[in-house]
Design an enzyme around this catalytic site. Structure first.
Site, PDB file in Angstrom:
ATOM      1  N   ASP A  23       0.859  -1.173   0.000  1.00  0.00           N
ATOM      2  CA  ASP A  23       0.000   0.000   0.000  1.00  0.00           C
ATOM      3  C   ASP A  23       0.904   1.234   0.000  1.00  0.00           C
ATOM      4  OD1 ASP A  23      -2.424   1.587   0.383  1.00  0.00           O
ATOM      5  OD2 ASP A  23      -1.701   1.874   2.425  1.00  0.00           O
ATOM      6  N   ASP A  25      -0.053   5.072   0.925  1.00  0.00           N
ATOM      7  CA  ASP A  25      -0.208   6.031   2.018  1.00  0.00           C
ATOM      8  C   ASP A  25      -0.028   5.356   3.371  1.00  0.00           C
ATOM      9  OD1 ASP A  25      -0.967   8.418   0.486  1.00  0.00           O
ATOM     10  OD2 ASP A  25      -2.756   7.277  -0.026  1.00  0.00           O
TER      11      ASP A  25
END
Length: 268
Positions: A23, A25
């Site tokens: 991922d 962020d």
């Protein structure tokens, strides 16, 4: 960026994998805090402009002639709301989930307006300040590449490429699936595993031989439901209940920094 440490080796949990999907962020870049701040401003502005109405059943029980009881104001958006309702989700899904949690049933146009307000705030703050990549993540990515394990970045945000470029990390990844690609391909948002499955597909590695690295509850759920061999939760908050919640939602292991998945040669 600093040079890769020659003594970094992978912990046993990562050896034998064909790919790792990260991922963006809060995992690769320190941008989750900027997202959270933008969401708080947008949501709190909405709550201030839309005071709750007194439920009809409470009004009917008031004594005759008594002044109407003022309803309690909705609780402002906080860090737990970010983790529970919006972290890892698309803007529209996150906006709708939070507003529903506060008892609102807004029209799609209202949800879009709140999400657009957040987007403007995030973009302004991103352009003003930028974000950095986490050093521990970069160390792990380089070690994975050195071991011949493919790496991809995935994000529900359309800003992922901009974030990674600004942090000097984009060239480290073999593939990127962001919010723009998700919209183009009709991929479902987390907790559906579509983003991660598409990233693994682009790397040419089946989920059963790949790992997902996530900091969001919806994200670890997506990794688990996608059938990935390993789901790593990242707890940047160090809150008292974040780690057990990540584990309950599907993480196999939880770390506070991804450098914990490396052995620098001093541990045996």
């Amino acid at each position: 960026m600093t040079a890769a440490r020659s003594r970094d080796v992978l912990t046993p949990a990562l050896r034998g994998l064909g790919a790792v999907v990260f991922d963006t962020d809060g995992v690769i870049t320190d941008s989750a805090r900027v997202h959270a701040a933008a969401w708080k401003t947008a949501f709190d502005a909405f709550l201030a402009e839309h005071p709750p109405q007194q439920p009809p059943e409470r009004a009917s029980k008031a004594p005759p002639g008594a002044p109407p009881e003022a309803p309690s104001p909705p609780r402002p958006f906080d860090a737990d709301d970010y983790l529970r309702y919006v972290d890892g989700r698309s803007r529209l899904d996150g906006a709708a989930a939070f507003l529903a949690s506060r008892g609102f049933e807004p029209a799609p146009a209202t949800v879009s307006a709140v999400a657009d307000h957040k987007e403007r705030l995030f973009t302004e703050r991103l352009r003003e300040r930028g974000v950095d990549a986490y050093p521990g993540t970069l160390r792990l990515v380089r070690a994975l590449r050195g071991a011949g394990i493919a790496v991809a970045a995935a994000s529900a945000s359309r800003h992922a490429a901009e974030l990674l470029t600004g942090a000097g990390a984009l060239d480290l990844f073999d593939a990127l699936v962001d919010g723009g690609e998700a919209a183009r391909l009709g991929l479902g948002g987390k907790p559906r595993p579509d983003l991660f499955l598409e990233a693994a597909r682009r790397l040419g590695v089946p989920p059963a031989r790949a790992a997902v690295v996530e900091d969001a509850l919806a994200g670890v759920e997506a990794g688990r439901s996608g059938g990935f061999a390993l789901v790593v939760g990242v707890d940047r908050t160090a809150g008292p209940d974040t780690r057990p919640r990540l584990l309950r939602h599907g993480a196999d292991i939880v770390v506070t920094d991804l450098a914990e998945l490396l052995d620098d040669g001093t541990r045996r």
